[in-house]
Motif scaffolding. Structure first.
Motif, PDB file in Angstrom:
ATOM      1  N   PHE A 171      -6.734  -2.550   2.928  1.00 25.55           N
ATOM      2  CA  PHE A 171      -7.526  -3.666   3.448  1.00 25.55           C
ATOM      3  C   PHE A 171      -8.949  -3.629   2.898  1.00 25.55           C
ATOM      4  O   PHE A 171      -9.561  -4.676   2.649  1.00 25.55           O
ATOM      5  N   GLU A 172      -9.465  -2.451   2.674  1.00 25.91           N
ATOM      6  CA  GLU A 172     -10.793  -2.306   2.071  1.00 25.91           C
ATOM      7  C   GLU A 172     -10.778  -2.875   0.644  1.00 25.91           C
ATOM      8  O   GLU A 172     -11.683  -3.612   0.255  1.00 25.91           O
ATOM      9  N   LEU A 173      -9.747  -2.542  -0.127  1.00 22.38           N
ATOM     10  CA  LEU A 173      -9.636  -3.051  -1.490  1.00 22.38           C
ATOM     11  C   LEU A 173      -9.457  -4.570  -1.511  1.00 22.38           C
ATOM     12  O   LEU A 173     -10.056  -5.256  -2.350  1.00 22.38           O
ATOM     13  N   ALA A 199       0.842  -1.204   0.000  1.00 21.23           N
ATOM     14  CA  ALA A 199       0.000   0.000   0.000  1.00 21.23           C
ATOM     15  C   ALA A 199       0.873   1.249   0.000  1.00 21.23           C
ATOM     16  O   ALA A 199       0.611   2.196  -0.742  1.00 21.23           O
ATOM     17  N   ARG A 200       1.907   1.230   0.807  1.00 19.36           N
ATOM     18  CA  ARG A 200       2.827   2.380   0.854  1.00 19.36           C
ATOM     19  C   ARG A 200       3.454   2.621  -0.514  1.00 19.36           C
ATOM     20  O   ARG A 200       3.571   3.755  -0.969  1.00 19.36           O
ATOM     21  N   ALA A 201       3.863   1.539  -1.187  1.00 21.86           N
ATOM     22  CA  ALA A 201       4.461   1.657  -2.516  1.00 21.86           C
ATOM     23  C   ALA A 201       3.472   2.273  -3.507  1.00 21.86           C
ATOM     24  O   ALA A 201       3.861   3.019  -4.401  1.00 21.86           O
ATOM     25  N   GLY A 239      -3.268   4.320   1.844  1.00 28.39           N
ATOM     26  CA  GLY A 239      -3.196   4.015   3.266  1.00 28.39           C
ATOM     27  C   GLY A 239      -3.547   2.570   3.584  1.00 28.39           C
ATOM     28  O   GLY A 239      -4.120   1.850   2.766  1.00 28.39           O
ATOM     29  N   ARG A 240      -3.213   2.185   4.783  1.00 30.65           N
ATOM     30  CA  ARG A 240      -3.467   0.831   5.290  1.00 30.65           C
ATOM     31  C   ARG A 240      -4.948   0.478   5.233  1.00 30.65           C
ATOM     32  O   ARG A 240      -5.332  -0.591   4.751  1.00 30.65           O
ATOM     33  N   THR A 241      -5.790   1.379   5.717  1.00 30.83           N
ATOM     34  CA  THR A 241      -7.232   1.115   5.754  1.00 30.83           C
ATOM     35  C   THR A 241      -7.782   0.899   4.355  1.00 30.83           C
ATOM     36  O   THR A 241      -8.548  -0.034   4.110  1.00 30.83           O
ATOM     37  N   ARG A 242      -7.378   1.754   3.424  1.00 30.69           N
ATOM     38  CA  ARG A 242      -7.831   1.632   2.037  1.00 30.69           C
ATOM     39  C   ARG A 242      -7.344   0.316   1.425  1.00 30.69           C
ATOM     40  O   ARG A 242      -8.087  -0.361   0.695  1.00 30.69           O
ATOM     41  N   PHE A 273      -7.852  -5.063  -4.972  1.00 29.75           N
ATOM     42  CA  PHE A 273      -6.473  -4.602  -4.844  1.00 29.75           C
ATOM     43  C   PHE A 273      -5.831  -4.718  -6.217  1.00 29.75           C
ATOM     44  O   PHE A 273      -6.024  -5.729  -6.903  1.00 29.75           O
ATOM     45  N   PRO A 274      -5.075  -3.715  -6.663  1.00 26.01           N
ATOM     46  CA  PRO A 274      -4.623  -3.669  -8.053  1.00 26.01           C
ATOM     47  C   PRO A 274      -3.563  -4.699  -8.471  1.00 26.01           C
ATOM     48  O   PRO A 274      -3.264  -4.806  -9.659  1.00 26.01           O
ATOM     49  N   VAL A 275      -3.014  -5.443  -7.544  1.00 26.93           N
ATOM     50  CA  VAL A 275      -2.072  -6.519  -7.878  1.00 26.93           C
ATOM     51  C   VAL A 275      -2.468  -7.749  -7.082  1.00 26.93           C
ATOM     52  O   VAL A 275      -3.172  -7.652  -6.073  1.00 26.93           O
ATOM     53  N   PRO A 276      -2.020  -8.934  -7.512  1.00 25.33           N
ATOM     54  CA  PRO A 276      -2.370 -10.155  -6.786  1.00 25.33           C
ATOM     55  C   PRO A 276      -1.871 -10.116  -5.337  1.00 25.33           C
ATOM     56  O   PRO A 276      -0.816  -9.554  -5.054  1.00 25.33           O
TER      57      PRO A 276
END
Length: 69
Positions: free
Chosen positions: A33-35, A22-24, A28-31, A41-44
């Protein structure tokens, strides 16, 4: 939350935790985990026990960087 430099991204190990991914990506962390929860989430990402692991190669590819430096 501050993103990562190109040098930091290229030094990442083969797989990283979800928070580092997420940082890369500059989210954020919350977003993150939501994704993950929504399957967006944009990658596996792979669940290993209670944690999520993200392979670095697809992350670097998404960011337009080469894993072979």
């Amino acid at each position: 939350m501050v993103g990562m430099t190109r040098a930091e991204l290229l030094e990442l190990p083969v797989a990283i935790d979800l928070v580092t991914a997420a940082r890369a990506l500059g989210i954020g962390r919350t977003r993150a985990f939501e994704l993950i929860r929504r399957g967006e989430f944009p990658v596996p990402a792979v669940r290993v026990g209670a944690t999520w692991r993200v392979p670095t190669a697809p992350l670097l590819q998404l960011l337009g960087l080469s894993a072979d430096r």
